[in-house]
Design a protein around this motif. Sequence first.
Motif, mmCIF file in Angstrom:
data_model
loop_
_atom_site.group_PDB
_atom_site.id
_atom_site.type_symbol
_atom_site.label_atom_id
_atom_site.label_comp_id
_atom_site.label_asym_id
_atom_site.label_seq_id
_atom_site.Cartn_x
_atom_site.Cartn_y
_atom_site.Cartn_z
ATOM 1 N N THR A 83 34.939 -19.115 2.828
ATOM 2 C CA THR A 83 33.883 -19.097 1.815
ATOM 3 C C THR A 83 33.056 -20.374 1.790
ATOM 4 O O THR A 83 32.051 -20.430 1.078
ATOM 5 N N TRP A 84 33.457 -21.395 2.544
ATOM 6 C CA TRP A 84 32.668 -22.635 2.617
ATOM 7 C C TRP A 84 33.204 -23.497 3.763
ATOM 8 O O TRP A 84 34.419 -23.558 3.972
ATOM 9 N N VAL B 252 20.575 -24.805 -0.062
ATOM 10 C CA VAL B 252 20.957 -25.715 -1.141
ATOM 11 C C VAL B 252 21.248 -24.872 -2.377
ATOM 12 O O VAL B 252 20.392 -24.101 -2.830
ATOM 13 N N LEU B 253 22.465 -25.026 -2.927
ATOM 14 C CA LEU B 253 22.896 -24.229 -4.070
ATOM 15 C C LEU B 253 22.760 -25.009 -5.371
ATOM 16 O O LEU B 253 22.748 -26.244 -5.381
ATOM 17 N N ARG C 238 25.269 -28.190 -0.344
ATOM 18 C CA ARG C 238 24.354 -28.223 0.806
ATOM 19 C C ARG C 238 25.086 -27.795 2.076
ATOM 20 O O ARG C 238 26.152 -28.326 2.405
ATOM 21 N N SER C 239 24.487 -26.859 2.764
ATOM 22 C CA SER C 239 25.064 -26.414 4.031
ATOM 23 C C SER C 239 23.960 -25.901 4.933
ATOM 24 O O SER C 239 22.786 -25.805 4.533
ATOM 25 N N GLN C 240 24.354 -25.553 6.141
ATOM 26 C CA GLN C 240 23.370 -25.144 7.150
ATOM 27 C C GLN C 240 23.988 -24.096 8.058
ATOM 28 O O GLN C 240 25.138 -24.217 8.489
ATOM 29 N N SER D 287 28.559 -27.906 6.995
ATOM 30 C CA SER D 287 28.087 -28.763 5.922
ATOM 31 C C SER D 287 27.838 -30.151 6.484
ATOM 32 O O SER D 287 28.147 -30.433 7.651
ATOM 33 N N ARG D 288 27.328 -31.055 5.673
ATOM 34 C CA ARG D 288 27.132 -32.434 6.122
ATOM 35 C C ARG D 288 28.461 -33.068 6.515
ATOM 36 O O ARG D 288 28.562 -33.819 7.475
ATOM 37 N N ARG D 289 29.486 -32.758 5.745
ATOM 38 C CA ARG D 289 30.797 -33.336 6.006
ATOM 39 C C ARG D 289 31.340 -32.889 7.348
ATOM 40 O O ARG D 289 31.827 -33.700 8.139
#
Length: 318
Positions: free
Chosen positions: A37-38, A77-78, A85-87, A103-105
């Motif tokens: 989910t993420w 962007v949520l 933030r994700s891509q 994600s950025r992480r």
Amino acid sequence: MTDDFLIARNPEENSSLPFIVRIPLGANGIILKVRDTWPRTTKIYCHRAEAWPADPDIVETLPVRSVSRRGAAIDLVLERGRENRSQFVLTRARGREMIFWQSRRTTKQARPNVTLPTARAHGQVLQIVVDSQERYAYGFTHQQTSIERRKLPAGDYGVVDGDTVVGAVERKSIDDLSAGLTSGKLTFQLADLAGLHRAALVVEAPYSALFKREYVAGATLAEAVAEAQVRFPRVPIVFCDNRKMAEEWTYRWLGAVLHEWRLSQRTDIVVADLEGPSASPAEIRAWAVDNGLEVPAKGRIPTRVRQAWEARNDRRES
């Protein structure tokens, strides 16, 4: 259809991608099957779904602050404080579409903030042999090398001296390593590598990745890695951050192996100095003292003492 970012359970039974998401972009949105989910610890593989289910089992409904497409990437962007933030990256590989959610992480983890050196491995332009059956091989474009493709007796990358394979490296992704450990295939590969002068196995992932596998317990994989190292101590298993770091490690390690091999072939170096005596230094010192030979209590044993020791062994054999 809502403009929210929707996450639901995949209605397809026994799917390896248990969730589906709807990105509110375009007339009908973009529907993808996803693994999680993420993207919290690693990027997530995605696959296009045919349609959004008529009666979805919604997991999360997340308001969207912005969503836009930029080339091969969809930036999302949520409206929430964390994990907002994700891509999604849409690309092609091996003739088919590949989609990843990151994600950025996870992007930062995949690309550590380091600058790779450009210095030659032990001052030489290294000639690396790439096994002819190696798919998607390292290009070593950042390093100073020349590449030759041909069959290796073991490993994916090697350095040779004439017909002798001096050293070889077997490359594994974390998925390949997991599959090889559970199936037993890796044992045979390590046995082949152990027969070479020098060999190693490099993993394109950190050690912590062992404990993040979906279908295999982390303790099981960690135990299997430990057992492999105990059984084949001559073949180190090295975990690197990612493919780029693994490529750099392979280059440096092969350079060190070739350097060590060339030193061992030099005729102006006493072989005993390279290989060491057949007995321990303490035994040779004790023997020298008993036979009235001067020998330092610490440090390197003089060549004359070693020669006397070897002569003693030769006389015993005769």
